[in-house]
Write a protein that holds these residues in place. Structure first.
Motif, PDB file in Angstrom:
ATOM      1  N   HIS A  23       1.261  -0.877   0.216  1.00 19.48           N
ATOM      2  CA  HIS A  23      -0.011  -0.022   0.200  1.00 19.48           C
ATOM      3  C   HIS A  23       0.569   0.827   0.145  1.00 19.48           C
ATOM      4  CE1 HIS A  23      -3.887  -2.167   0.074  1.00 19.48           C
ATOM      5  NE2 HIS A  23      -3.573  -2.042   1.001  1.00 19.48           N
ATOM      6  N   GLN A  24       0.758   2.498  -0.884  1.00 15.74           N
ATOM      7  CA  GLN A  24       0.928   3.739  -0.460  1.00 15.74           C
ATOM      8  C   GLN A  24       0.009   4.437   0.181  1.00 15.74           C
ATOM      9  OE1 GLN A  24       4.320   4.138  -1.236  1.00 15.74           O
ATOM     10  NE2 GLN A  24       4.725   2.327  -1.621  1.00 15.74           N
ATOM     11  N   HIS A  25      -0.367   5.030   1.071  1.00 15.22           N
ATOM     12  CA  HIS A  25      -1.518   5.275   1.771  1.00 15.22           C
ATOM     13  C   HIS A  25      -1.438   6.824   1.488  1.00 15.22           C
ATOM     14  CE1 HIS A  25      -2.588   2.054   4.250  1.00 15.22           C
ATOM     15  NE2 HIS A  25      -1.366   1.979   4.757  1.00 15.22           N
ATOM     16  N   ILE A  82     -10.069  -6.429   4.934  1.00 11.76           N
ATOM     17  CA  ILE A  82      -8.942  -5.697   6.122  1.00 11.76           C
ATOM     18  C   ILE A  82      -8.143  -4.955   4.569  1.00 11.76           C
ATOM     19  CG2 ILE A  82      -6.349  -5.638   6.905  1.00 11.76           C
ATOM     20  CD1 ILE A  82      -7.272  -8.152   8.515  1.00 11.76           C
ATOM     21  N   ASP A  83      -8.059  -4.779   3.090  1.00 10.49           N
ATOM     22  CA  ASP A  83      -6.791  -4.579   2.235  1.00 10.49           C
ATOM     23  C   ASP A  83      -8.328  -3.521   1.954  1.00 10.49           C
ATOM     24  OD1 ASP A  83      -4.932  -6.231   1.812  1.00 10.49           O
ATOM     25  OD2 ASP A  83      -5.633  -7.563   0.309  1.00 10.49           O
ATOM     26  N   ALA A  84      -9.793  -3.684   1.498  1.00  6.31           N
ATOM     27  CA  ALA A  84     -11.129  -3.136   1.490  1.00  6.31           C
ATOM     28  C   ALA A  84     -11.146  -1.776   2.909  1.00  6.31           C
ATOM     29  CB  ALA A  84     -12.093  -3.811   1.938  1.00  6.31           C
ATOM     30  N   LEU A  85     -10.769  -2.089   3.805  1.00  9.37           N
ATOM     31  CA  LEU A  85     -11.096  -0.621   4.729  1.00  9.37           C
ATOM     32  C   LEU A  85      -9.341  -0.207   4.787  1.00  9.37           C
ATOM     33  CD1 LEU A  85     -11.987  -2.878   8.038  1.00  9.37           C
ATOM     34  CD2 LEU A  85     -12.696  -1.756   6.315  1.00  9.37           C
ATOM     35  N   GLU A  86      -8.322  -0.909   4.299  1.00  9.64           N
ATOM     36  CA  GLU A  86      -7.263  -0.023   3.892  1.00  9.64           C
ATOM     37  C   GLU A  86      -7.115   0.968   2.796  1.00  9.64           C
ATOM     38  OE1 GLU A  86      -4.165  -2.242   3.970  1.00  9.64           O
ATOM     39  OE2 GLU A  86      -3.960  -1.964   6.357  1.00  9.64           O
ATOM     40  N   ILE A 124     -10.175   1.836   1.512  1.00 12.49           N
ATOM     41  CA  ILE A 124     -11.215   3.010   1.795  1.00 12.49           C
ATOM     42  C   ILE A 124     -10.199   4.140   2.115  1.00 12.49           C
ATOM     43  CG2 ILE A 124     -13.164   3.152   2.681  1.00 12.49           C
ATOM     44  CD1 ILE A 124     -14.165   1.151   2.104  1.00 12.49           C
ATOM     45  N   SER A 125     -10.240   3.409   3.643  1.00 12.91           N
ATOM     46  CA  SER A 125      -9.052   4.795   4.060  1.00 12.91           C
ATOM     47  C   SER A 125      -8.893   5.786   3.665  1.00 12.91           C
ATOM     48  CB  SER A 125      -8.621   4.090   5.518  1.00 12.91           C
ATOM     49  OG  SER A 125      -6.858   3.411   5.479  1.00 12.91           O
ATOM     50  N   ALA A 126      -7.783   5.284   2.423  1.00 13.00           N
ATOM     51  CA  ALA A 126      -6.859   5.709   2.184  1.00 13.00           C
ATOM     52  C   ALA A 126      -8.081   7.274   0.669  1.00 13.00           C
ATOM     53  CB  ALA A 126      -5.510   5.173   1.187  1.00 13.00           C
ATOM     54  N   SER A 127      -8.797   7.219   0.478  1.00 10.34           N
ATOM     55  CA  SER A 127      -9.499   7.529  -0.502  1.00 10.34           C
ATOM     56  C   SER A 127     -10.730   9.310   0.273  1.00 10.34           C
ATOM     57  CB  SER A 127     -10.279   6.685  -1.467  1.00 10.34           C
ATOM     58  OG  SER A 127     -10.880   7.416  -2.172  1.00 10.34           O
TER      59      SER A 127
END
Length: 248
Positions: free
Chosen positions: A8-10, A35-39, A41-44
């Motif tokens: 990931h590149q947040h 968990i990938d989905a949450l990450e 979503i959190s980055a967008s």
């Protein structure tokens, strides 16, 4: 599935963020995708559509929608009027519990540091541009006159706790001399910035994954810089930093 070795590149938009690298065995694929989905979503900030999530996870749109719906039932995501999913209020509850666990893990270490140094010790985290004390310990002998307790907050650019956190970030043209010095020396030392007649010393924590939680640990002393024995105190702070970095 994502190619091996991608991470990931947040700081980028959702279209540029690949799912985490699956370099370990015996993982539960459905949970891993959630968990990938949450990450993602959190980055967008603008949220993620089911199709965007499907593309990033390498799954069918129906699978992505089921993942989002499951997260929504747990209040971890919420669907907006535009059809895009964003983080839900359940994330805040988890974050609060995490900080409570951080406090529980940190308190005995801070108490040990306070007793060893005879100084007020603290764990601070970054929150919306401020440094917030989440755990504080006082030596039994007392440190009369120091006004610093759990919940104390101030601008990140002031105080050793905030400066140490900023020093852990990539260098920026906006960095103050204090932040540059802390980054170069590996320790932040300030005098009288939050309270007259006090000196602060702090170091940043190395918590994985980077950027999720920014924190610092250190001490506050009455007096001036000459009254703080850095050669004695800094190694003790570093020991706590290492133990906390592994525990949090």
């Amino acid at each position: 599935m994502a190619p091996e070795g991608q991470t990931h590149q947040h700081s980028l938009d959702v279209g540029d963020i690949p799912p985490r690298s699956r370099t370990t065995v015996n993982t539960l694929q459905t949970l891993d995708r959630g968990i990938d989905a949450l990450e993602l979503i959190s980055a967008s900030p603008s949220g993620v559509s089911p199709q965007e999530l499907a593309d990033r996870l390498g799954v069918h749109r129906a699978v992505a929608y089921r993942i989002l719906s499951t997260l929504e039932l747990r209040f971890l995501t919420v669907k907006g009027a535009d059809g895009r999913f964003r983080l839900g209020s359940g994330i805040l509850a988890i974050a609060d519990r995490y900080l409570a666990q951080c406090r529980t893990s940190a308190q005995p270490l801070l108490e040990e540091l306070a007793e060893t140094t005879g100084l007020t010790s603290f764990l601070a985290v970054a929150e919306y541009g401020q440094a917030v004390a989440v755990a504080v310990a006082e030596p039994h002998i007392g440190t009369f006159g120091i006004r610093y307790g759990v919940g104390s907050r101030h601008d990140l650019g002031h105080g050793a706790d905030g400066v140490a956190i900023l020093a852990g970030r990539p260098a920026s043209p906006s960095d103050t001399d204090a932040v540059r010095a802390a980054r170069a020396n590996g320790v932040a030392i300030t005098q009288g910035e939050l309270q007259r007649g006090t000196v602060g010393m702090a170091v940043g924590l190395d918590i994985s994954p980077p950027g999720v939680l920014e924190a610092s640990v250190g001490v506050i002393s009455l007096g001036d810089l000459d009254d703080l024995d850095g050669d004695l105190v800094l190694p003790l702070i570093e020991q706590v930093r290492l133990r906390l970095s592994n525990a949090l």
